[in-house]
Design a protein around this motif. Sequence first.
Motif, short mmCIF file in Angstrom:
data_model
loop_
_atom_site.label_atom_id
_atom_site.label_comp_id
_atom_site.label_asym_id
_atom_site.label_seq_id
_atom_site.Cartn_x
_atom_site.Cartn_y
_atom_site.Cartn_z
N LEU A 190 0.84 -1.19 0.00
CA LEU A 190 0.00 0.00 0.00
C LEU A 190 0.88 1.24 0.00
O LEU A 190 1.70 1.44 0.90
N GLY A 191 0.71 2.09 -1.01
CA GLY A 191 1.47 3.34 -1.10
C GLY A 191 0.70 4.48 -0.45
O GLY A 191 -0.34 4.90 -0.98
N VAL A 192 1.18 4.96 0.68
CA VAL A 192 0.41 5.94 1.46
C VAL A 192 1.16 7.26 1.67
O VAL A 192 0.68 8.12 2.41
N GLY A 193 2.31 7.44 1.06
CA GLY A 193 2.99 8.73 1.06
C GLY A 193 3.19 9.36 2.41
O GLY A 193 3.82 8.80 3.31
N ALA A 194 2.61 10.56 2.58
CA ALA A 194 2.84 11.37 3.78
C ALA A 194 2.23 10.79 5.04
O ALA A 194 2.45 11.33 6.12
N ALA A 195 1.48 9.70 4.95
CA ALA A 195 0.93 9.07 6.15
C ALA A 195 2.03 8.72 7.14
O ALA A 195 1.81 8.76 8.36
N PHE A 196 3.21 8.37 6.65
CA PHE A 196 4.32 8.05 7.54
C PHE A 196 4.66 9.25 8.43
O PHE A 196 4.83 9.11 9.63
N ASP A 197 4.76 10.42 7.81
CA ASP A 197 5.12 11.62 8.57
C ASP A 197 3.98 12.06 9.47
O ASP A 197 4.21 12.48 10.61
N PHE A 198 2.75 11.98 8.99
CA PHE A 198 1.61 12.43 9.79
C PHE A 198 1.43 11.56 11.03
O PHE A 198 1.30 12.06 12.15
N LEU A 199 1.40 10.24 10.85
CA LEU A 199 1.09 9.35 11.97
C LEU A 199 2.27 9.12 12.90
O LEU A 199 2.08 8.70 14.05
N SER A 200 3.48 9.41 12.43
CA SER A 200 4.65 9.34 13.33
C SER A 200 4.80 10.62 14.13
O SER A 200 5.59 10.69 15.07
N GLY A 201 4.06 11.67 13.74
CA GLY A 201 4.15 12.95 14.43
C GLY A 201 5.23 13.87 13.90
O GLY A 201 5.48 14.93 14.48
N ARG A 202 5.84 13.52 12.77
CA ARG A 202 6.92 14.34 12.23
C ARG A 202 6.43 15.46 11.30
O ARG A 202 7.22 16.27 10.86
N ALA A 203 5.16 15.45 10.99
CA ALA A 203 4.58 16.53 10.18
C ALA A 203 3.16 16.80 10.68
O ALA A 203 2.48 15.90 11.15
N ARG A 204 2.76 18.05 10.56
CA ARG A 204 1.42 18.44 10.99
C ARG A 204 0.39 18.04 9.94
O ARG A 204 0.64 18.20 8.74
N GLN A 205 -0.74 17.55 10.40
CA GLN A 205 -1.82 17.17 9.51
C GLN A 205 -2.86 18.28 9.48
O GLN A 205 -3.10 18.96 10.48
N ALA A 206 -3.48 18.49 8.33
CA ALA A 206 -4.52 19.51 8.21
C ALA A 206 -5.67 19.19 9.15
O ALA A 206 -5.98 18.01 9.39
N PRO A 207 -6.33 20.21 9.71
CA PRO A 207 -7.51 19.95 10.54
C PRO A 207 -8.56 19.15 9.77
O PRO A 207 -8.66 19.24 8.55
N ARG A 208 -9.35 18.39 10.51
CA ARG A 208 -10.33 17.51 9.86
C ARG A 208 -11.31 18.29 8.97
O ARG A 208 -11.69 17.83 7.90
N TRP A 209 -11.70 19.49 9.41
CA TRP A 209 -12.67 20.24 8.62
C TRP A 209 -12.09 20.65 7.27
O TRP A 209 -12.80 20.66 6.26
N MET A 210 -10.78 20.93 7.24
CA MET A 210 -10.15 21.27 5.97
C MET A 210 -10.06 20.04 5.07
O MET A 210 -10.23 20.13 3.85
N ARG A 211 -9.81 18.88 5.66
CA ARG A 211 -9.75 17.65 4.88
C ARG A 211 -11.11 17.31 4.29
O ARG A 211 -11.20 16.85 3.15
N ARG A 212 -12.16 17.53 5.05
CA ARG A 212 -13.51 17.23 4.55
C ARG A 212 -13.93 18.18 3.43
O ARG A 212 -14.67 17.80 2.53
N CYS A 213 -13.46 19.42 3.51
CA CYS A 213 -13.88 20.43 2.52
C CYS A 213 -12.99 20.47 1.28
O CYS A 213 -13.19 21.30 0.39
N GLY A 214 -12.00 19.61 1.22
CA GLY A 214 -11.10 19.61 0.07
C GLY A 214 -10.05 20.69 0.11
O GLY A 214 -9.53 21.10 -0.93
N LEU A 215 -9.71 21.17 1.34
CA LEU A 215 -8.74 22.26 1.48
C LEU A 215 -7.41 21.80 2.07
O LEU A 215 -6.58 22.63 2.43
N GLU A 216 -7.20 20.51 2.14
CA GLU A 216 -5.93 20.03 2.68
C GLU A 216 -4.75 20.53 1.86
O GLU A 216 -3.68 20.82 2.39
N TRP A 217 -4.95 20.64 0.55
CA TRP A 217 -3.87 21.11 -0.32
C TRP A 217 -3.40 22.50 0.13
O TRP A 217 -2.20 22.79 0.09
N PHE A 218 -4.34 23.37 0.53
CA PHE A 218 -3.98 24.72 0.95
C PHE A 218 -3.17 24.70 2.24
O PHE A 218 -2.18 25.44 2.38
#
Length: 262
Positions: A190-218
């Motif tokens: 499974l190729g999951v890219g930035a999931a490694f950094d997000f779930l290890s705590g090495r990178a900040r993840q976009a708030p859930r509301w931004m992910r739901r609205c399609g604004l994670e890219w921003f």
Amino acid sequence: MPPKVNVLGVGVSAMNLRVATTLLLDAARAGRGGYVCVTGVHGVSEAQRDAGFKRILNDAFLNTTDGMPLVWLAKWRAGGDIGRVYGPDLMLALCEAGVEDGLTHFFYGGGEGTAGLLAEKLGARFPGLKVAGVKTPPFRELDPSELAVLAARVNMLKPRFFWVGLGAPKQEKFMAQFAPRIAASGTVLLGVGAAFDFLSGRARQAPRWMRRCGLEWFFRLCMEPRRLWRRYLINNPLFVLRVALQLLGLKRYPLEETQRKG
């Protein structure tokens, strides 16, 4: 298997996280193997420039709706209960669901130490999680001897899930090359890219509301403007234009014959 929706010649699996989790658990328990691409706008855009990469996406066991634009298009074209199958969410769902069956995981990717830290964090979150191995690869393609050593290790350990965090399109090309070498192991890649950094705590993840609205890219653009500006400020408008042309019937983006039969 879920239906495939044609997005610029890429067959995107029209489903939700629950369906994806069930399909992948069944595949892992049965030892069917194969690879899974977690694809968003970036992946579909890369496929427009690279026919070989497009074939890799279309040959995947599943090609999931990682980005909200793909979710919206899939809902429009296929209807039904379609949702985002986001890399970090898929990893969490499979780790949690696999504990009861003792399904094993191998983490391959990320920067130095990230795979090990990820395994620690997930092990603490899901007691009983079985980790078969971790590896941080070099920032280059593996040479034939390195690839053979890795394949021998995976064939010996037989992890049910082999998680790849190299970023697109590198991780998809690696999986397509590596999957035949470990076919006997029955491992799902499974190729999951930035999931490694997000779930290890090495990178900040976009708030859930931004992910739901399609604004994670921003959010990600604000976090890493120098690295990501081209991806989001050039690729995203081009994606919108190409999709508009496809939907209006002004340009055709046919799927490959093998994918249409599937």
